[in-house]
Design a protein around this motif. Sequence first.
Motif, mmCIF file in Angstrom:
data_model
loop_
_atom_site.group_PDB
_atom_site.id
_atom_site.type_symbol
_atom_site.label_atom_id
_atom_site.label_comp_id
_atom_site.label_asym_id
_atom_site.label_seq_id
_atom_site.Cartn_x
_atom_site.Cartn_y
_atom_site.Cartn_z
ATOM 1 N N ASN A 154 4.320 -12.331 -3.777
ATOM 2 C CA ASN A 154 3.742 -12.606 -5.096
ATOM 3 C C ASN A 154 4.169 -13.950 -5.674
ATOM 4 O O ASN A 154 3.744 -14.304 -6.780
ATOM 5 C CB ASN A 154 4.126 -11.488 -6.070
ATOM 6 N N LEU A 155 4.982 -14.693 -4.954
ATOM 7 C CA LEU A 155 5.487 -15.955 -5.491
ATOM 8 C C LEU A 155 4.348 -16.958 -5.657
ATOM 9 O O LEU A 155 3.627 -17.267 -4.709
ATOM 10 C CB LEU A 155 6.547 -16.522 -4.547
ATOM 11 N N SER A 156 4.196 -17.478 -6.880
ATOM 12 C CA SER A 156 3.140 -18.459 -7.147
ATOM 13 C C SER A 156 3.703 -19.833 -7.490
ATOM 14 O O SER A 156 3.012 -20.842 -7.325
ATOM 15 C CB SER A 156 2.231 -17.981 -8.279
ATOM 16 N N ASN A 177 0.252 -16.737 -1.772
ATOM 17 C CA ASN A 177 -0.137 -16.849 -3.176
ATOM 18 C C ASN A 177 0.503 -18.047 -3.874
ATOM 19 O O ASN A 177 0.337 -18.214 -5.081
ATOM 20 C CB ASN A 177 0.213 -15.565 -3.926
ATOM 21 N N LEU A 178 1.223 -18.863 -3.125
ATOM 22 C CA LEU A 178 1.906 -20.003 -3.732
ATOM 23 C C LEU A 178 0.889 -21.031 -4.234
ATOM 24 O O LEU A 178 0.013 -21.463 -3.493
ATOM 25 C CB LEU A 178 2.838 -20.652 -2.714
ATOM 26 N N GLN A 179 1.018 -21.407 -5.506
ATOM 27 C CA GLN A 179 0.122 -22.387 -6.109
ATOM 28 C C GLN A 179 0.825 -23.710 -6.414
ATOM 29 O O GLN A 179 0.190 -24.753 -6.476
ATOM 30 C CB GLN A 179 -0.476 -21.828 -7.408
ATOM 31 N N LYS A 180 2.143 -23.651 -6.631
ATOM 32 C CA LYS A 180 2.865 -24.867 -6.986
ATOM 33 C C LYS A 180 4.190 -24.900 -6.224
ATOM 34 O O LYS A 180 4.984 -23.967 -6.309
ATOM 35 C CB LYS A 180 3.119 -24.913 -8.492
ATOM 36 N N LEU A 181 4.408 -25.980 -5.489
ATOM 37 C CA LEU A 181 5.644 -26.178 -4.736
ATOM 38 C C LEU A 181 6.193 -27.555 -5.090
ATOM 39 O O LEU A 181 5.593 -28.578 -4.771
ATOM 40 C CB LEU A 181 5.380 -26.076 -3.234
ATOM 41 N N LEU A 182 7.337 -27.579 -5.764
ATOM 42 C CA LEU A 182 7.933 -28.823 -6.231
ATOM 43 C C LEU A 182 9.232 -29.084 -5.476
ATOM 44 O O LEU A 182 10.156 -28.280 -5.515
ATOM 45 C CB LEU A 182 8.202 -28.755 -7.740
ATOM 46 N N LEU A 183 9.292 -30.240 -4.815
ATOM 47 C CA LEU A 183 10.431 -30.577 -3.953
ATOM 48 C C LEU A 183 10.966 -31.968 -4.273
ATOM 49 O O LEU A 183 11.522 -32.649 -3.411
ATOM 50 C CB LEU A 183 9.992 -30.526 -2.487
ATOM 51 N N ILE A 184 10.849 -32.386 -5.495
ATOM 52 C CA ILE A 184 11.238 -33.737 -5.903
ATOM 53 C C ILE A 184 12.720 -33.983 -5.643
ATOM 54 O O ILE A 184 13.563 -33.141 -5.900
ATOM 55 C CB ILE A 184 10.929 -33.947 -7.401
ATOM 56 N N ARG A 185 13.016 -35.177 -5.121
ATOM 57 C CA ARG A 185 14.387 -35.654 -4.943
ATOM 58 C C ARG A 185 15.243 -34.731 -4.087
ATOM 59 O O ARG A 185 16.262 -34.201 -4.533
ATOM 60 C CB ARG A 185 15.053 -35.862 -6.295
ATOM 61 N N ASN A 186 14.817 -34.526 -2.855
ATOM 62 C CA ASN A 186 15.631 -33.873 -1.853
ATOM 63 C C ASN A 186 15.825 -34.854 -0.697
ATOM 64 O O ASN A 186 15.642 -36.061 -0.874
ATOM 65 C CB ASN A 186 14.973 -32.573 -1.398
ATOM 66 N N ASN A 187 16.189 -34.362 0.473
ATOM 67 C CA ASN A 187 16.377 -35.220 1.647
ATOM 68 C C ASN A 187 15.468 -34.785 2.790
ATOM 69 O O ASN A 187 15.832 -34.892 3.960
ATOM 70 C CB ASN A 187 17.845 -35.175 2.098
ATOM 71 N N ASP A 197 -1.194 -24.002 5.844
ATOM 72 C CA ASP A 197 -1.833 -22.689 5.752
ATOM 73 C C ASP A 197 -1.785 -22.105 4.342
ATOM 74 O O ASP A 197 -2.277 -21.007 4.107
ATOM 75 C CB ASP A 197 -1.153 -21.703 6.718
ATOM 76 N N LEU A 198 -1.196 -22.830 3.409
ATOM 77 C CA LEU A 198 -1.087 -22.323 2.035
ATOM 78 C C LEU A 198 -2.405 -22.580 1.304
ATOM 79 O O LEU A 198 -2.559 -23.563 0.580
ATOM 80 C CB LEU A 198 0.086 -23.000 1.322
#
Length: 312
Positions: A154-156, A177-187, A197-198
């Motif tokens: 259910n994670l969106s 069901n993921l709609q938003k994935l934020l990965l700012i400032r990682n490595n 596939d999302l």
Amino acid sequence: MAERLLIRAIKGGKTTKIVTLNGKKITKMPSGLEKLSGLHILDLKNNLIPKVCPEISNLTQLTALNLGNNCLEEVPEELKYLKSLKKLHLFGNRIRRFAPAACDGLENLILLNLNNNLLMCLPPEVSRLKSLAYLSINYNQLISIPRELCFLENLSELHLNYNQLVCLPEEVKLLKNLQKLLLIRNNIEELPEGICDLINLRVLDIAGNVIQILPPGEITSRFILNQLGERSFPMQAIECYPQIRNIMSQKKECAICGKFFLTIWLECVQFVPPSKKWKISRNLQLIPLRKLVCSYKCFNQHDSNLFGIAQV
């Protein structure tokens, strides 16, 4: 003042639904909470609380708990008794770990905010948060996320900005069901191919990472579009398939380079120019993979310090 508010709440007994004690310099959870079995909302943010009292286990009707900006060092095990809890705020503490069985009873939890803590990892037991739709762990010290996190159907929204992630598990493709994935400032150096596939993904923000190449499927799509734009053999080949031709005819232009891109499923997804207020560094890009296809030339010719944003 805090004592008077609590006394008044306790007098209400089971009829008391909300207790708010923000910024009262409380150094421990108030006694008498076990008498408030009908409590729905408990707000204790901006205090100095180092641990959760056992009496909280009686608050089985609690739907929202805010312990943000306190002094907790772990996600407490006592939370497992809060069967009705839907929103849990633990931002701004000193949390380094999850206590054993902390996730066991949180089957109805929808929102979990762990921003601004000291977490280096998440336990596999996070997969027990079956109803979780919003998870935010910005500004921690995560070096990886467990594959079990990807079992949360259910994670969106998943917010992992400002951590130390170097990769994502291939199982990320299970987050349908993921709609938003934020990965700012990682490595992060490379995205797993499964991210293509999302199908419900609307926003993918990978600004401030060290990504040099996108998943092969995306690059192939960019190359094909570039060839189509030149009216070469691929364009002639699809003349026999009008349904494909109709899809590919919905061309638009990249706001940065002016080259064509086209949307496969979402017509409303597009590149927009970066704001002048944003700081630019390293390889900043944001694109919803397989929903947005920009020309291969566009991808290769852009300087690595340029970035676009895809929005709906």
